[in-house]
Write a protein that holds these residues in place. Structure first.
Motif, PDB file in Angstrom:
ATOM      1  N   ALA A  36       0.829  -1.206   0.000  1.00 19.60           N
ATOM      2  CA  ALA A  36       0.000   0.000   0.000  1.00 19.60           C
ATOM      3  C   ALA A  36       0.866   1.259   0.000  1.00 19.60           C
ATOM      4  CB  ALA A  36      -0.923   0.002   1.214  1.00 19.60           C
ATOM      5  N   THR A  37       1.986   1.213   0.696  1.00 21.11           N
ATOM      6  CA  THR A  37       2.886   2.360   0.754  1.00 21.11           C
ATOM      7  C   THR A  37       3.556   2.587  -0.605  1.00 21.11           C
ATOM      8  OG1 THR A  37       3.294   1.873   3.098  1.00 21.11           O
ATOM      9  CG2 THR A  37       4.804   3.395   2.013  1.00 21.11           C
ATOM     10  N   VAL A  38       4.013   1.511  -1.235  1.00 16.72           N
ATOM     11  CA  VAL A  38       4.602   1.612  -2.576  1.00 16.72           C
ATOM     12  C   VAL A  38       3.578   2.168  -3.561  1.00 16.72           C
ATOM     13  CG1 VAL A  38       5.526   0.279  -4.523  1.00 16.72           C
ATOM     14  CG2 VAL A  38       6.305  -0.215  -2.196  1.00 16.72           C
ATOM     15  N   ALA A  39       2.331   1.718  -3.434  1.00 16.69           N
ATOM     16  CA  ALA A  39       1.272   2.089  -4.379  1.00 16.69           C
ATOM     17  C   ALA A  39       0.880   3.567  -4.298  1.00 16.69           C
ATOM     18  CB  ALA A  39       0.042   1.215  -4.158  1.00 16.69           C
ATOM     19  N   THR A  40       1.314   4.275  -3.247  1.00 11.17           N
ATOM     20  CA  THR A  40       1.022   5.708  -3.180  1.00 11.17           C
ATOM     21  C   THR A  40       1.811   6.495  -4.226  1.00 11.17           C
ATOM     22  OG1 THR A  40       2.783   6.197  -1.572  1.00 11.17           O
ATOM     23  CG2 THR A  40       0.610   5.567  -0.690  1.00 11.17           C
ATOM     24  N   HIS A  41       2.951   5.946  -4.681  1.00 18.04           N
ATOM     25  CA  HIS A  41       3.836   6.614  -5.655  1.00 18.04           C
ATOM     26  C   HIS A  41       4.322   7.975  -5.154  1.00 18.04           C
ATOM     27  CE1 HIS A  41       2.866   3.493  -8.523  1.00 18.04           C
ATOM     28  NE2 HIS A  41       1.580   3.760  -8.412  1.00 18.04           N
ATOM     29  N   LEU A  42       4.445   8.106  -3.831  1.00 16.48           N
ATOM     30  CA  LEU A  42       4.921   9.351  -3.243  1.00 16.48           C
ATOM     31  C   LEU A  42       6.398   9.310  -2.875  1.00 16.48           C
ATOM     32  CD1 LEU A  42       1.950  10.151  -0.807  1.00 16.48           C
ATOM     33  CD2 LEU A  42       2.462  11.275  -2.978  1.00 16.48           C
ATOM     34  N   PHE A  43       7.003   8.112  -2.954  1.00 17.63           N
ATOM     35  CA  PHE A  43       8.341   7.933  -2.404  1.00 17.63           C
ATOM     36  C   PHE A  43       9.334   7.468  -3.461  1.00 17.63           C
ATOM     37  CE2 PHE A  43       5.181   6.892   0.904  1.00 17.63           C
ATOM     38  CZ  PHE A  43       5.426   7.968   1.753  1.00 17.63           C
ATOM     39  N   ASP A  44      10.573   7.922  -3.300  1.00 16.29           N
ATOM     40  CA  ASP A  44      11.648   7.459  -4.180  1.00 16.29           C
ATOM     41  C   ASP A  44      12.020   6.018  -3.872  1.00 16.29           C
ATOM     42  OD1 ASP A  44      12.345   9.964  -5.706  1.00 16.29           O
ATOM     43  OD2 ASP A  44      12.597  10.703  -3.668  1.00 16.29           O
ATOM     44  N   GLY A  97       3.959  -0.384  10.546  1.00 18.08           N
ATOM     45  CA  GLY A  97       3.743  -1.680   9.907  1.00 18.08           C
ATOM     46  C   GLY A  97       2.382  -2.278  10.151  1.00 18.08           C
ATOM     47  N   ASP A  98       1.670  -1.785  11.177  1.00 12.10           N
ATOM     48  CA  ASP A  98       0.348  -2.342  11.508  1.00 12.10           C
ATOM     49  C   ASP A  98      -0.785  -1.476  10.960  1.00 12.10           C
ATOM     50  OD1 ASP A  98       0.519  -0.147  13.153  1.00 12.10           O
ATOM     51  OD2 ASP A  98       0.325  -1.258  15.033  1.00 12.10           O
ATOM     52  N   GLU A  99      -0.485  -0.628   9.953  1.00 11.38           N
ATOM     53  CA  GLU A  99      -1.523   0.191   9.323  1.00 11.38           C
ATOM     54  C   GLU A  99      -1.593  -0.123   7.827  1.00 11.38           C
ATOM     55  OE1 GLU A  99      -1.945   4.250  10.197  1.00 11.38           O
ATOM     56  OE2 GLU A  99      -1.364   4.081  12.288  1.00 11.38           O
ATOM     57  N   PRO A 100      -2.222  -1.229   7.465  1.00  4.80           N
ATOM     58  CA  PRO A 100      -2.243  -1.656   6.063  1.00  4.80           C
ATOM     59  C   PRO A 100      -3.115  -0.793   5.162  1.00  4.80           C
ATOM     60  CG  PRO A 100      -3.615  -3.100   7.389  1.00  4.80           C
ATOM     61  CD  PRO A 100      -2.903  -2.199   8.355  1.00  4.80           C
ATOM     62  N   PHE A 101      -3.935   0.080   5.746  1.00  8.08           N
ATOM     63  CA  PHE A 101      -4.814   0.920   4.931  1.00  8.08           C
ATOM     64  C   PHE A 101      -4.173   2.306   4.738  1.00  8.08           C
ATOM     65  CE2 PHE A 101      -7.392  -2.233   7.095  1.00  8.08           C
ATOM     66  CZ  PHE A 101      -8.084  -2.793   6.045  1.00  8.08           C
ATOM     67  N   THR A 102      -2.935   2.298   4.278  1.00  9.91           N
ATOM     68  CA  THR A 102      -2.210   3.540   4.024  1.00  9.91           C
ATOM     69  C   THR A 102      -2.954   4.367   2.983  1.00  9.91           C
ATOM     70  OG1 THR A 102      -0.113   2.454   4.520  1.00  9.91           O
ATOM     71  CG2 THR A 102      -0.006   4.518   3.303  1.00  9.91           C
ATOM     72  N   GLU A 103      -3.152   5.644   3.298  1.00  9.24           N
ATOM     73  CA  GLU A 103      -4.040   6.474   2.489  1.00  9.24           C
ATOM     74  C   GLU A 103      -3.253   7.634   1.874  1.00  9.24           C
ATOM     75  OE1 GLU A 103      -6.583   9.769   1.691  1.00  9.24           O
ATOM     76  OE2 GLU A 103      -5.570   9.683   3.625  1.00  9.24           O
ATOM     77  N   VAL A 219      -0.948  17.746  11.106  1.00  2.56           N
ATOM     78  CA  VAL A 219      -1.833  17.937   9.960  1.00  2.56           C
ATOM     79  C   VAL A 219      -3.121  17.162  10.226  1.00  2.56           C
ATOM     80  CG1 VAL A 219      -2.115  17.566   7.488  1.00  2.56           C
ATOM     81  CG2 VAL A 219       0.141  18.163   8.412  1.00  2.56           C
ATOM     82  N   GLU A 220      -4.247  17.852  10.154  1.00  2.00           N
ATOM     83  CA  GLU A 220      -5.529  17.195  10.417  1.00  2.00           C
ATOM     84  C   GLU A 220      -5.995  16.403   9.199  1.00  2.00           C
ATOM     85  OE1 GLU A 220     -10.088  18.180  11.958  1.00  2.00           O
ATOM     86  OE2 GLU A 220      -8.575  19.782  11.882  1.00  2.00           O
ATOM     87  N   THR A 221      -6.486  15.214   9.452  1.00  2.00           N
ATOM     88  CA  THR A 221      -7.061  14.376   8.416  1.00  2.00           C
ATOM     89  C   THR A 221      -8.406  13.855   8.908  1.00  2.00           C
ATOM     90  OG1 THR A 221      -6.772  12.353   7.101  1.00  2.00           O
ATOM     91  CG2 THR A 221      -5.820  12.340   9.296  1.00  2.00           C
ATOM     92  N   ASN A 222      -9.255  13.466   7.971  1.00  2.00           N
ATOM     93  CA  ASN A 222     -10.550  12.888   8.332  1.00  2.00           C
ATOM     94  C   ASN A 222     -10.553  11.365   8.251  1.00  2.00           C
ATOM     95  OD1 ASN A 222     -11.836  15.437   8.682  1.00  2.00           O
ATOM     96  ND2 ASN A 222     -12.008  15.638   6.461  1.00  2.00           N
ATOM     97  N   VAL A 223      -9.426  10.795   7.833  1.00  2.00           N
ATOM     98  CA  VAL A 223      -9.348   9.349   7.631  1.00  2.00           C
ATOM     99  C   VAL A 223      -8.964   8.663   8.938  1.00  2.00           C
ATOM    100  CG1 VAL A 223      -8.259   7.487   6.336  1.00  2.00           C
ATOM    101  CG2 VAL A 223      -8.709   9.686   5.227  1.00  2.00           C
ATOM    102  N   GLN A 224      -9.864   7.840   9.458  1.00  2.00           N
ATOM    103  CA  GLN A 224      -9.600   7.148  10.720  1.00  2.00           C
ATOM    104  C   GLN A 224      -8.609   6.002  10.542  1.00  2.00           C
ATOM    105  OE1 GLN A 224     -10.559   7.447  13.904  1.00  2.00           O
ATOM    106  NE2 GLN A 224     -12.086   9.065  13.815  1.00  2.00           N
ATOM    107  N   GLY A 225      -8.844   5.158   9.529  1.00  2.00           N
ATOM    108  CA  GLY A 225      -7.960   4.011   9.315  1.00  2.00           C
ATOM    109  C   GLY A 225      -8.146   2.949  10.381  1.00  2.00           C
ATOM    110  N   VAL A 226      -7.354   1.886  10.287  1.00  2.00           N
ATOM    111  CA  VAL A 226      -7.393   0.803  11.267  1.00  2.00           C
ATOM    112  C   VAL A 226      -5.967   0.468  11.672  1.00  2.00           C
ATOM    113  CG1 VAL A 226      -8.010  -1.593  11.718  1.00  2.00           C
ATOM    114  CG2 VAL A 226      -9.513  -0.180  10.322  1.00  2.00           C
ATOM    115  N   GLU A 227      -5.641   0.663  12.951  1.00  2.00           N
ATOM    116  CA  GLU A 227      -4.349   0.259  13.489  1.00  2.00           C
ATOM    117  C   GLU A 227      -4.539  -1.101  14.159  1.00  2.00           C
ATOM    118  OE1 GLU A 227      -3.166   3.349  16.138  1.00  2.00           O
ATOM    119  OE2 GLU A 227      -3.610   4.918  14.664  1.00  2.00           O
ATOM    120  N   ILE A 228      -3.733  -2.071  13.782  1.00  2.00           N
ATOM    121  CA  ILE A 228      -3.919  -3.439  14.290  1.00  2.00           C
ATOM    122  C   ILE A 228      -3.056  -3.637  15.531  1.00  2.00           C
ATOM    123  CG2 ILE A 228      -3.761  -5.894  13.724  1.00  2.00           C
ATOM    124  CD1 ILE A 228      -4.226  -5.112  10.799  1.00  2.00           C
ATOM    125  N   ASP A 229      -3.642  -3.362  16.694  1.00  2.00           N
ATOM    126  CA  ASP A 229      -2.947  -3.527  17.966  1.00  2.00           C
ATOM    127  C   ASP A 229      -3.415  -4.756  18.727  1.00  2.00           C
ATOM    128  OD1 ASP A 229      -1.225  -1.291  17.929  1.00  2.00           O
ATOM    129  OD2 ASP A 229      -2.880   0.028  18.446  1.00  2.00           O
TER     130      ASP A 229
END
Length: 242
Positions: A36-44, A97-103, A219-229
């Motif tokens: 998911a992180t790679v798929a953002t295309h934000l990183f070198d 690593g426990d946030e697979p829903f990277t936005e 930075v404020e965001t509206n995306v809650q996401g799911v942290e797997i704890d």
């Protein structure tokens, strides 16, 4: 400006050991997070940084990039700092690593902080999301943050902050989401500086930055996401994935 993402990954998590290798829709949690992180295309570049051969092999065997930690580390920031010390980068983004829903949009907002910071006065940036459920506000597993009028972090805590002594005041509560973007210099400073009592008491690593006078732009965001704890979080994540 060269920007990379580092995903710190421990196998022996205290609350849910082995959680990063749990199945989520046919792939492990850590692999889902990496992809998911790679798929953002934000990183070198995107790397998983780990002390576990199991996690290392999981990423490499699926064509990803992983780095084995040399030393034992108490925090994800320490683990990342060791890995980037000799890399030619400007900004390092820590994706948990426990946030697979990277936005994508939330990450893009964090990176914009540095693109607009010509004076390089901001040491790191992170995300916060408003929470209104009192059970979550009082939950010690939820890290809360309070900010000044320019959205610079004043303090992080597992306790409800600010304390609602006056119930008539329309107070907003913010949860800290575990995505950080660091200037490389600030990250290396963190690695060298000893833990102080506030960080040791709360067990929240970003407090160390505040204790040493670093500036954290929230930075404020509206995306809650799911942290797997917890195992319960994993079940919620599976439902969301389906």
């Amino acid at each position: 400006m060269k920007i990379i993402s580092m995903i710190p990954a421990r196998y022996a998590a205290s609350r849910f050991p082995g959680k990063l290798m749990q199945d989520l829709g046919g792939k492990s949690v850590i692999l889902r997070t990496y992809e998911a992180t790679v798929a953002t295309h934000l990183f070198d570049d995107v790397y998983v940084v780990t002390d576990s051969e199991i996690i290392y092999d999981e990423i490499v065997n699926h064509g990803g990039k992983a780095i084995m930690s040399i030393k034992e580390h108490q925090s994800g920031s320490d683990r990342i700092a060791e890995a980037v010390a000799h890399l030619d980068v400007d900004i390092v983004v820590n994706v948990q690593g426990d946030e697979p829903f990277t936005e994508v949009e939330s990450l893009r907002k964090v990176l914009e902080v540095f693109k607009n910071d010509d004076k390089k006065s901001i040491d790191l940036a992170s995300l916060m999301v408003e929470i209104k459920d009192w059970e979550e506000i009082n939950n010690s597993n939820t890290v809360k943050v309070i900010v000044d009028q320019n959205d610079f972090a004043l303090y992080f805590s597992r306790s409800p902050i600010p304390f609602p002594r006056d119930k008539e005041v329309d107070t907003r509560y913010f949860k800290h989401k575990g995505i950080y973007a660091f200037r490389k210099e600030a990250l290396l400073d963190f690695y060298k500086l000893p833990m102080q009592f506030l960080e040791a008491t709360e067990k929240i690593e970003c407090i160390r930055y505040l204790e040493y006078g670093k500036r954290i732009k929230m930075v404020e965001t509206n995306v809650q996401g799911v942290e797997i704890d917890t195992p319960e979080d994993l079940e919620r994540a599976k439902k969301l994935w389906r």
